[in-house]
Design a protein around this motif. Sequence first.
Motif, PDB file in Angstrom:
ATOM      1  N   ILE A  73       0.840  -1.206   0.000  1.00 41.51           N
ATOM      2  CA  ILE A  73       0.000   0.000   0.000  1.00 41.51           C
ATOM      3  C   ILE A  73       0.872   1.252   0.000  1.00 41.51           C
ATOM      4  CG2 ILE A  73      -1.649   1.346   1.364  1.00 41.51           C
ATOM      5  CD1 ILE A  73      -2.844  -1.356   2.303  1.00 41.51           C
ATOM      6  N   GLN A  74       1.927   1.235   0.835  1.00 45.52           N
ATOM      7  CA  GLN A  74       2.832   2.382   0.919  1.00 45.52           C
ATOM      8  C   GLN A  74       3.621   2.567  -0.373  1.00 45.52           C
ATOM      9  OE1 GLN A  74       5.109   2.569   4.712  1.00 45.52           O
ATOM     10  NE2 GLN A  74       3.748   0.962   5.424  1.00 45.52           N
ATOM     11  N   LEU A  75       4.085   1.463  -0.943  1.00 46.25           N
ATOM     12  CA  LEU A  75       4.848   1.547  -2.190  1.00 46.25           C
ATOM     13  C   LEU A  75       3.976   2.064  -3.340  1.00 46.25           C
ATOM     14  CD1 LEU A  75       6.920  -1.760  -1.943  1.00 46.25           C
ATOM     15  CD2 LEU A  75       7.859   0.561  -2.037  1.00 46.25           C
ATOM     16  N   LYS A  76       2.714   1.662  -3.339  1.00 49.27           N
ATOM     17  CA  LYS A  76       1.816   2.103  -4.398  1.00 49.27           C
ATOM     18  C   LYS A  76       1.627   3.624  -4.356  1.00 49.27           C
ATOM     19  CE  LYS A  76      -1.876  -0.356  -4.704  1.00 49.27           C
ATOM     20  NZ  LYS A  76      -3.268  -0.828  -4.448  1.00 49.27           N
ATOM     21  N   LYS A  77       1.638   4.198  -3.159  1.00 51.47           N
ATOM     22  CA  LYS A  77       1.471   5.652  -3.029  1.00 51.47           C
ATOM     23  C   LYS A  77       2.608   6.415  -3.696  1.00 51.47           C
ATOM     24  CE  LYS A  77      -1.301   5.632   1.226  1.00 51.47           C
ATOM     25  NZ  LYS A  77      -1.335   6.000   2.671  1.00 51.47           N
ATOM     26  N   TYR A  78       3.797   5.801  -3.697  1.00 54.00           N
ATOM     27  CA  TYR A  78       4.940   6.460  -4.333  1.00 54.00           C
ATOM     28  C   TYR A  78       4.746   6.593  -5.846  1.00 54.00           C
ATOM     29  CZ  TYR A  78       7.992   6.448  -0.212  1.00 54.00           C
ATOM     30  OH  TYR A  78       8.561   6.704   1.019  1.00 54.00           O
ATOM     31  N   LEU A  79       3.899   5.765  -6.424  1.00 46.45           N
ATOM     32  CA  LEU A  79       3.702   5.786  -7.867  1.00 46.45           C
ATOM     33  C   LEU A  79       2.567   6.701  -8.298  1.00 46.45           C
ATOM     34  CD1 LEU A  79       4.231   2.007  -8.740  1.00 46.45           C
ATOM     35  CD2 LEU A  79       5.871   3.886  -8.863  1.00 46.45           C
ATOM     36  N   THR A 118       8.810  11.778  -9.829  1.00 44.52           N
ATOM     37  CA  THR A 118       8.290  10.486 -10.287  1.00 44.52           C
ATOM     38  C   THR A 118       9.259   9.768 -11.232  1.00 44.52           C
ATOM     39  OG1 THR A 118       7.096  11.517 -12.129  1.00 44.52           O
ATOM     40  CG2 THR A 118       5.889  11.216 -10.060  1.00 44.52           C
ATOM     41  N   SER A 119      10.073  10.539 -11.967  1.00 45.87           N
ATOM     42  CA  SER A 119      11.051   9.901 -12.857  1.00 45.87           C
ATOM     43  C   SER A 119      12.095   9.140 -12.048  1.00 45.87           C
ATOM     44  CB  SER A 119      11.740  10.954 -13.739  1.00 45.87           C
ATOM     45  OG  SER A 119      10.805  11.577 -14.588  1.00 45.87           O
ATOM     46  N   LEU A 120      12.533   9.735 -10.948  1.00 42.79           N
ATOM     47  CA  LEU A 120      13.485   9.044 -10.076  1.00 42.79           C
ATOM     48  C   LEU A 120      12.831   7.828  -9.440  1.00 42.79           C
ATOM     49  CD1 LEU A 120      16.215   9.807  -7.810  1.00 42.79           C
ATOM     50  CD2 LEU A 120      14.137   9.272  -6.544  1.00 42.79           C
ATOM     51  N   ILE A 121      11.583   7.958  -9.025  1.00 43.93           N
ATOM     52  CA  ILE A 121      10.882   6.836  -8.388  1.00 43.93           C
ATOM     53  C   ILE A 121      10.789   5.654  -9.345  1.00 43.93           C
ATOM     54  CG2 ILE A 121       8.633   6.081  -7.505  1.00 43.93           C
ATOM     55  CD1 ILE A 121       8.316   8.965  -6.363  1.00 43.93           C
ATOM     56  N   SER A 122      10.448   5.936 -10.602  1.00 43.40           N
ATOM     57  CA  SER A 122      10.389   4.860 -11.603  1.00 43.40           C
ATOM     58  C   SER A 122      11.749   4.201 -11.757  1.00 43.40           C
ATOM     59  CB  SER A 122       9.928   5.427 -12.950  1.00 43.40           C
ATOM     60  OG  SER A 122       8.620   5.928 -12.870  1.00 43.40           O
ATOM     61  N   ALA A 123      12.805   5.033 -11.825  1.00 43.21           N
ATOM     62  CA  ALA A 123      14.166   4.499 -11.979  1.00 43.21           C
ATOM     63  C   ALA A 123      14.540   3.622 -10.797  1.00 43.21           C
ATOM     64  CB  ALA A 123      15.158   5.648 -12.138  1.00 43.21           C
ATOM     65  N   CYS A 124      14.135   4.019  -9.600  1.00 42.86           N
ATOM     66  CA  CYS A 124      14.440   3.250  -8.394  1.00 42.86           C
ATOM     67  C   CYS A 124      13.762   1.883  -8.437  1.00 42.86           C
ATOM     68  CB  CYS A 124      13.997   4.028  -7.158  1.00 42.86           C
ATOM     69  SG  CYS A 124      14.348   3.181  -5.596  1.00 42.86           S
ATOM     70  N   PHE A 125      12.485   1.859  -8.767  1.00 41.55           N
ATOM     71  CA  PHE A 125      11.761   0.583  -8.860  1.00 41.55           C
ATOM     72  C   PHE A 125      12.408  -0.334  -9.898  1.00 41.55           C
ATOM     73  CE2 PHE A 125       8.317   2.407  -6.417  1.00 41.55           C
ATOM     74  CZ  PHE A 125       7.611   1.316  -5.924  1.00 41.55           C
ATOM     75  N   LEU A 126      12.728   0.226 -11.060  1.00 46.12           N
ATOM     76  CA  LEU A 126      13.218  -0.579 -12.174  1.00 46.12           C
ATOM     77  C   LEU A 126      14.660  -1.032 -12.005  1.00 46.12           C
ATOM     78  CD1 LEU A 126      11.563   1.388 -15.116  1.00 46.12           C
ATOM     79  CD2 LEU A 126      10.798  -0.763 -14.082  1.00 46.12           C
ATOM     80  N   SER A 127      15.375  -0.420 -11.042  1.00 50.02           N
ATOM     81  CA  SER A 127      16.767  -0.829 -10.815  1.00 50.02           C
ATOM     82  C   SER A 127      16.871  -2.009  -9.851  1.00 50.02           C
ATOM     83  CB  SER A 127      17.565   0.346 -10.225  1.00 50.02           C
ATOM     84  OG  SER A 127      17.171   0.602  -8.881  1.00 50.02           O
ATOM     85  N   ASN A 128      15.734  -2.378  -9.253  1.00 49.22           N
ATOM     86  CA  ASN A 128      15.689  -3.414  -8.230  1.00 49.22           C
ATOM     87  C   ASN A 128      14.885  -4.608  -8.758  1.00 49.22           C
ATOM     88  OD1 ASN A 128      14.177  -4.740  -5.868  1.00 49.22           O
ATOM     89  ND2 ASN A 128      15.687  -3.501  -4.764  1.00 49.22           N
ATOM     90  N   LYS A 129      15.388  -5.810  -8.586  1.00 49.51           N
ATOM     91  CA  LYS A 129      14.721  -6.991  -9.124  1.00 49.51           C
ATOM     92  C   LYS A 129      13.279  -7.117  -8.633  1.00 49.51           C
ATOM     93  CE  LYS A 129      15.107 -12.035  -9.485  1.00 49.51           C
ATOM     94  NZ  LYS A 129      15.889 -13.247  -9.110  1.00 49.51           N
ATOM     95  N   VAL A 130      13.092  -6.975  -7.325  1.00 52.34           N
ATOM     96  CA  VAL A 130      11.746  -7.076  -6.762  1.00 52.34           C
ATOM     97  C   VAL A 130      10.909  -5.870  -7.189  1.00 52.34           C
ATOM     98  CG1 VAL A 130      10.386  -7.155  -4.627  1.00 52.34           C
ATOM     99  CG2 VAL A 130      12.534  -8.426  -4.788  1.00 52.34           C
ATOM    100  N   GLY A 131      11.513  -4.699  -7.136  1.00 51.78           N
ATOM    101  CA  GLY A 131      10.811  -3.486  -7.540  1.00 51.78           C
ATOM    102  C   GLY A 131      10.365  -3.547  -8.987  1.00 51.78           C
ATOM    103  N   LYS A 132      11.207  -4.096  -9.846  1.00 51.73           N
ATOM    104  CA  LYS A 132      10.892  -4.209 -11.272  1.00 51.73           C
ATOM    105  C   LYS A 132       9.694  -5.124 -11.490  1.00 51.73           C
ATOM    106  CE  LYS A 132      13.317  -4.659 -15.685  1.00 51.73           C
ATOM    107  NZ  LYS A 132      14.637  -4.903 -16.320  1.00 51.73           N
TER     108      LYS A 132
END
Length: 282
Positions: A242-248, A255-269
């Motif tokens: 729920i908390q992670l979804k709020k970041y999106l 938001t561009s950095l947030i996307s980059a952070c998610f996509l740089s992490n296996k689980v986040g991706k």
Amino acid sequence: MKYIPLRESKKEELEAWLNKSNEILAEMKLETNPKKRRAIIHRNKSHWRNDDLLNYLKKLSDGKCWYTEARFVAEYPQLEHFRPKSCARDEDWKKCHDGYWWLAFDIENYRVSKPMPNVKKGTYFPLREPAMAVCDPDVAITRESPLFLDPVNQGDAELISFNALGQPEPCPEPAVDLCEWDKRRIEFSIKRYGLDNTELCDRRKELWVAIESMISEYATNAKRATHNDCKISKGKAEQLIIQLKKYLEPSQEFTSLISACFLSNKVGKALYPKLLTQLLAA
């Protein structure tokens, strides 16, 4: 930098403002004396400071600077002319153009900015081919290739990404391999928009660390919930989602950095497309 759908946005609520803009443009086109034309622009400068206009443009970016994605808080948002209205300068600050006077009151030439990017950009406006500069309102500006990346151009906005230090950098996985011109544009835009400002980088780094930590905590709890049938861990994992979804959410800063952070992490991706789908469905 985040894509701003300015050209596609419906502008019916600004009908009165747009009509006034057309009247001013018609007056300028009839005036052949450049000094008198500049006087017309100066006399009507309050028109681009109109509150309804600024509020409309701010909504397109969820109340954030179109260049830095930092939220407007106490400061007054500045309306920046992407193509300078009075004069334009090349990379070496030499005057190369008398200015796009006919775009002074054109809404599609406006970008809402924090003070720093507006000041640093100033009247810089280098082109790939200076000889292709448009000096006549009857010639399409689309023939120009600006050195600046433009947030209202989706392809441009996608060229810049961010790393774990919060620093801007070229997109690591572009749809098409970056050419030397792309790299020049990215480097120049980062510098002249102030995207590498130390304070901005520190804020983005802090956000990256927080998201990465949350993704790691989610992964740990999700694993325990699956392999050990742990109800407590399952509950924690659900709360973290729920908390992670709020970041999106689009209203978040950077938001561009947030996307980059998610996509740089296996689980986040793995989580990223699922959480985006849930947001869109909500």
